[in-house]
Design a protein around this motif. Structure first.
Motif, mmCIF file in Angstrom:
data_model
loop_
_atom_site.group_PDB
_atom_site.id
_atom_site.type_symbol
_atom_site.label_atom_id
_atom_site.label_comp_id
_atom_site.label_asym_id
_atom_site.label_seq_id
_atom_site.Cartn_x
_atom_site.Cartn_y
_atom_site.Cartn_z
ATOM 1 N N THR A 21 0.106 -7.897 3.569
ATOM 2 C CA THR A 21 0.299 -6.356 3.782
ATOM 3 C C THR A 21 0.292 -5.965 2.287
ATOM 4 O O THR A 21 0.001 -6.757 1.320
ATOM 5 C CB THR A 21 1.974 -6.354 4.305
ATOM 6 O OG1 THR A 21 2.646 -6.942 3.361
ATOM 7 C CG2 THR A 21 2.106 -7.075 5.470
ATOM 8 N N TYR A 37 3.704 0.365 -5.461
ATOM 9 C CA TYR A 37 3.259 0.290 -4.221
ATOM 10 C C TYR A 37 2.014 1.106 -3.776
ATOM 11 O O TYR A 37 1.128 0.777 -3.116
ATOM 12 C CB TYR A 37 4.628 0.114 -3.147
ATOM 13 C CG TYR A 37 4.245 0.234 -1.858
ATOM 14 C CD1 TYR A 37 4.620 -1.006 -1.179
ATOM 15 C CD2 TYR A 37 3.757 1.084 -0.877
ATOM 16 C CE1 TYR A 37 4.137 -1.513 0.292
ATOM 17 C CE2 TYR A 37 3.531 0.837 0.383
ATOM 18 C CZ TYR A 37 3.749 -0.278 1.191
ATOM 19 O OH TYR A 37 3.499 -0.508 2.215
ATOM 20 N N HIS A 55 -8.119 -3.403 8.228
ATOM 21 C CA HIS A 55 -6.835 -3.789 8.551
ATOM 22 C C HIS A 55 -6.826 -3.651 10.240
ATOM 23 O O HIS A 55 -7.355 -2.973 10.829
ATOM 24 C CB HIS A 55 -5.891 -2.559 7.857
ATOM 25 C CG HIS A 55 -5.779 -1.213 8.609
ATOM 26 N ND1 HIS A 55 -6.775 -0.256 8.220
ATOM 27 C CD2 HIS A 55 -5.192 -0.852 9.663
ATOM 28 C CE1 HIS A 55 -6.537 0.828 9.190
ATOM 29 N NE2 HIS A 55 -5.444 0.509 9.596
ATOM 30 N N ALA A 57 -3.135 -2.892 12.623
ATOM 31 C CA ALA A 57 -1.904 -2.073 12.454
ATOM 32 C C ALA A 57 -0.820 -3.118 13.596
ATOM 33 O O ALA A 57 -1.183 -3.299 14.678
ATOM 34 C CB ALA A 57 -1.792 -1.008 13.214
ATOM 35 N N ASP A 59 3.233 -2.696 14.690
ATOM 36 C CA ASP A 59 4.228 -1.987 14.436
ATOM 37 C C ASP A 59 3.857 -0.787 13.468
ATOM 38 O O ASP A 59 2.886 -0.165 13.703
ATOM 39 C CB ASP A 59 5.460 -2.340 14.330
ATOM 40 C CG ASP A 59 5.913 -3.603 15.333
ATOM 41 O OD1 ASP A 59 5.784 -3.145 16.562
ATOM 42 O OD2 ASP A 59 6.159 -4.552 15.045
ATOM 43 N N ARG A 60 4.465 -0.424 12.426
ATOM 44 C CA ARG A 60 4.316 0.405 11.531
ATOM 45 C C ARG A 60 3.712 -0.505 10.292
ATOM 46 O O ARG A 60 3.698 0.285 9.116
ATOM 47 C CB ARG A 60 5.647 1.080 11.090
ATOM 48 C CG ARG A 60 6.115 1.920 12.448
ATOM 49 C CD ARG A 60 7.248 2.697 11.854
ATOM 50 N NE ARG A 60 6.871 3.652 10.844
ATOM 51 C CZ ARG A 60 7.820 3.910 10.140
ATOM 52 N NH1 ARG A 60 9.082 3.728 9.923
ATOM 53 N NH2 ARG A 60 7.387 4.906 9.189
ATOM 54 N N GLN A 61 3.199 -1.625 10.338
ATOM 55 C CA GLN A 61 2.638 -2.107 9.037
ATOM 56 C C GLN A 61 1.424 -2.330 9.367
ATOM 57 O O GLN A 61 0.694 -2.946 10.576
ATOM 58 C CB GLN A 61 3.633 -3.595 9.356
ATOM 59 C CG GLN A 61 3.153 -4.443 7.823
ATOM 60 C CD GLN A 61 4.207 -4.122 6.818
ATOM 61 O OE1 GLN A 61 5.399 -3.468 7.091
ATOM 62 N NE2 GLN A 61 3.700 -4.100 5.490
ATOM 63 N N TYR A 62 0.568 -2.385 8.329
ATOM 64 C CA TYR A 62 -0.954 -2.717 8.097
ATOM 65 C C TYR A 62 -1.368 -4.085 7.748
ATOM 66 O O TYR A 62 -0.304 -4.336 6.513
ATOM 67 C CB TYR A 62 -1.604 -1.711 7.143
ATOM 68 C CG TYR A 62 -1.902 -0.453 7.957
ATOM 69 C CD1 TYR A 62 -1.210 -0.127 9.104
ATOM 70 C CD2 TYR A 62 -2.769 0.501 7.562
ATOM 71 C CE1 TYR A 62 -1.832 1.137 10.003
ATOM 72 C CE2 TYR A 62 -3.103 1.838 7.979
ATOM 73 C CZ TYR A 62 -2.479 2.015 9.366
ATOM 74 O OH TYR A 62 -2.757 3.276 9.944
ATOM 75 N N TYR A 63 -2.011 -4.864 8.037
ATOM 76 C CA TYR A 63 -2.386 -6.043 7.534
ATOM 77 C C TYR A 63 -3.885 -6.020 7.191
ATOM 78 O O TYR A 63 -4.705 -5.855 8.252
ATOM 79 C CB TYR A 63 -2.018 -7.141 8.538
ATOM 80 C CG TYR A 63 -0.586 -7.383 8.950
ATOM 81 C CD1 TYR A 63 0.122 -8.391 8.406
ATOM 82 C CD2 TYR A 63 -0.070 -6.697 9.774
ATOM 83 C CE1 TYR A 63 1.416 -8.483 8.535
ATOM 84 C CE2 TYR A 63 1.378 -6.889 9.950
ATOM 85 C CZ TYR A 63 2.258 -7.765 9.490
ATOM 86 O OH TYR A 63 3.399 -8.263 9.736
#
Length: 71
Positions: A21, A37, A55, A57, A59-63
């Motif tokens: 992340t 950040y 990336h 997604a 939930d609301r997190q990008y990996y």
């Protein structure tokens, strides 16, 4: 493609971790003082536009993950 200092540092983190992340990249960079950040997010976004990373997604997190191998 030649990478700049920050981009190369980010790629090293992604190559090592496989996927990370923005916060994980920020922490792994270990710069003093720590990069903001938003700065890390901007670098990742620009690298994605260049086709270096992608990336997913969750939930609301990008990996983010590398699309190019370490040579």
């Amino acid at each position: 493609m030649k990478l700049g200092g920050r981009q190369l540092a980010v790629m090293r983190v992604l190559w090592e971790q496989g996927e990370a992340t923005v916060a994980e990249v920020q922490q792994s960079l270990g710069t003093d003082p720590r990069l903001a950040y938003s700065t890390v997010a901007t670098v990742l976004s620009r690298m994605e536009r260049k086709g270096l990373i992608a990336h997913r997604a969750e939930d609301r997190q990008y990996y983010y993950r590398p699309l190019v191998s370490k040579v």
